[in-house]
Design a protein around this motif. Structure first.
Motif, short mmCIF file in Angstrom:
data_model
loop_
_atom_site.label_atom_id
_atom_site.label_comp_id
_atom_site.label_asym_id
_atom_site.label_seq_id
_atom_site.Cartn_x
_atom_site.Cartn_y
_atom_site.Cartn_z
N ALA A 30 -18.34 13.16 -2.74
CA ALA A 30 -17.53 11.83 -3.03
C ALA A 30 -18.21 10.65 -2.60
N HIS A 31 -19.12 10.72 -1.89
CA HIS A 31 -20.32 9.69 -1.53
C HIS A 31 -21.07 9.51 -2.52
N ARG A 32 -22.06 10.95 -2.50
CA ARG A 32 -23.12 11.55 -3.25
C ARG A 32 -22.59 10.46 -4.55
N ARG A 33 -21.09 10.73 -5.50
CA ARG A 33 -20.71 10.33 -6.89
C ARG A 33 -20.47 8.61 -6.20
N GLN A 92 -27.01 -0.12 1.99
CA GLN A 92 -26.73 1.18 0.97
C GLN A 92 -28.05 2.02 -0.04
N LEU A 93 -28.83 0.57 0.37
CA LEU A 93 -30.05 1.67 -0.90
C LEU A 93 -30.55 2.75 -0.66
N SER A 94 -30.76 2.87 0.62
CA SER A 94 -31.46 4.48 0.73
C SER A 94 -29.97 5.58 0.50
N ASP A 95 -29.18 5.44 0.76
CA ASP A 95 -27.55 6.48 0.42
C ASP A 95 -27.86 6.55 -1.75
N ALA A 96 -28.42 5.28 -2.11
CA ALA A 96 -28.51 4.70 -4.15
C ALA A 96 -29.63 5.55 -4.01
N GLY A 101 -31.44 8.08 -7.80
CA GLY A 101 -32.78 8.03 -7.47
C GLY A 101 -32.58 7.77 -9.03
N ASP A 102 -32.45 8.48 -10.06
CA ASP A 102 -33.28 8.15 -10.88
C ASP A 102 -32.88 7.00 -12.14
N GLU A 103 -30.80 6.79 -12.21
CA GLU A 103 -29.83 5.88 -12.41
C GLU A 103 -30.32 4.45 -11.24
N PHE A 104 -30.33 4.52 -10.14
CA PHE A 104 -30.85 3.71 -9.22
C PHE A 104 -32.96 2.69 -10.15
N SER A 105 -33.51 3.42 -9.94
CA SER A 105 -34.42 3.11 -10.16
C SER A 105 -34.24 2.85 -12.07
#
Length: 280
Positions: A30-33, A92-96, A101-105
């Motif tokens: 859930a956290h990953r999502r 929150q950045l590190s978890d994102a 990673g791809d979506e955040f980037s």
């Protein structure tokens, strides 16, 4: 009998351990999502619901580093623009980055593209009239009806003196002339692609400063032409269908090359405040 009880105890212990592991896995999943929402971030990137104070806060927290600023702004957009504390966003950045990673980037690069090259507010002083100024408000996606119902994809900079051909228009960025000439909606317009890839669209010009050529390199602050009221017609040169103003739009390309608009109001506000809220 003792062996049966021992096996029962071991079975129950194993079930308890399994339950803990499953609970942790469900929680982790859930956290990953939920640590980063691409859909929320993209929608809010386009809307760019960002005040001048918030952009200042993020720039200060990023120590004016455009990459760090873009990271904070990306997380701000992903939070539905609810979390404004840079420290919380940084946590929150590190978890994102770790889980999405791809979506955040992807979103971060869009943000960076829109903000990286801003150097010059696009309207200057009228010669001989130092007190005349301009005004602009956040009109993103307000209703427009010419040519069919649509949302307003940009920000209108309005003239205090409704006279065409007296307010000079300047390029906000360095870049390359990509489009020029008459458009039914935009009248005489010029489109400039900045070094980071954003497309800056200046519409309703009265006339051009010179005979610009597609592919021509220009610098931030280059005189492009004069603010006017051209457009809303298939007939080139039509004026008078609305008051004198500059429509300023910013467009980006997604990873598939599809163009989309972003709200230019926060960028204009940033440049306006940067030069003290007066025309130059």
């Amino acid at each position: 009998m003792k062996k049966v009880r021992l096996w029962q105890c071991l079975f129950l212990l194993g079930m308890a351990v399994l339950q803990v592991l499953l609970t942790e896995e469900i929680s982790e999943s859930a956290h990953r999502r939920n640590c980063f929402s691409y859909e929320k971030a993209f929608d809010n990137l386009r809307n760019h619901n960002l005040t001048k104070d918030q952009s200042d806060t993020f720039f200060d927290a990023a120590e004016s580093d455009i990459d760090k600023f873009s990271e904070l702004l990306t997380m701000y957009f992903a939070s539905e623009c609810q979390i404004t504390d840079p420290r919380t966003l940084k946590e929150q950045l590190s978890d994102a980055k770790k889980y999405r990673g791809d979506e955040f980037s992807e979103i971060k690069e869009y943000v960076k593209c829109a903000w990286s090259d801003l150097l010059c507010f696009p309207v200057g002083k009228i010669v001989g009239k130092p007190d005349d100024t301009v005004g602009f408000e956040n009109s993103w996606m307000q209703s427009r009806t010419f040519g069919g119902d649509r949302g307003h994809e940009g920000c209108d900079i309005m003239a205090s003196e409704n006279v065409r051909g007296i307010y000079p228009v300047y390029s906000m960025t360095d870049g390359v002339v990509e489009n020029i000439g008459w458009l039914r909606l935009g009248g005489y317009r010029i489109g400039i692609r900045s070094p980071s890839g954003a497309y800056f669209y200046y519409a309703h010009l009265e006339e051009y400063a010179k005979d610009f050529q597609i592919g021509e390199q220009i610098s931030a602050g280059t005189f492009l032409g004069f603010m006017g009221d051209t457009g809303y017609s298939d007939v080139e040169g039509t004026t008078g269908n609305f008051v004198v103003h500059l429509h300023m739009g910013i467009y980006l390309n997604d990873k598939n090359g599809t163009e989309f608009s972003v709200n230019s109001y926060p960028m204009l506000s940033y440049l306006w405040e940067r030069q003290g809220g007066v025309l130059r």
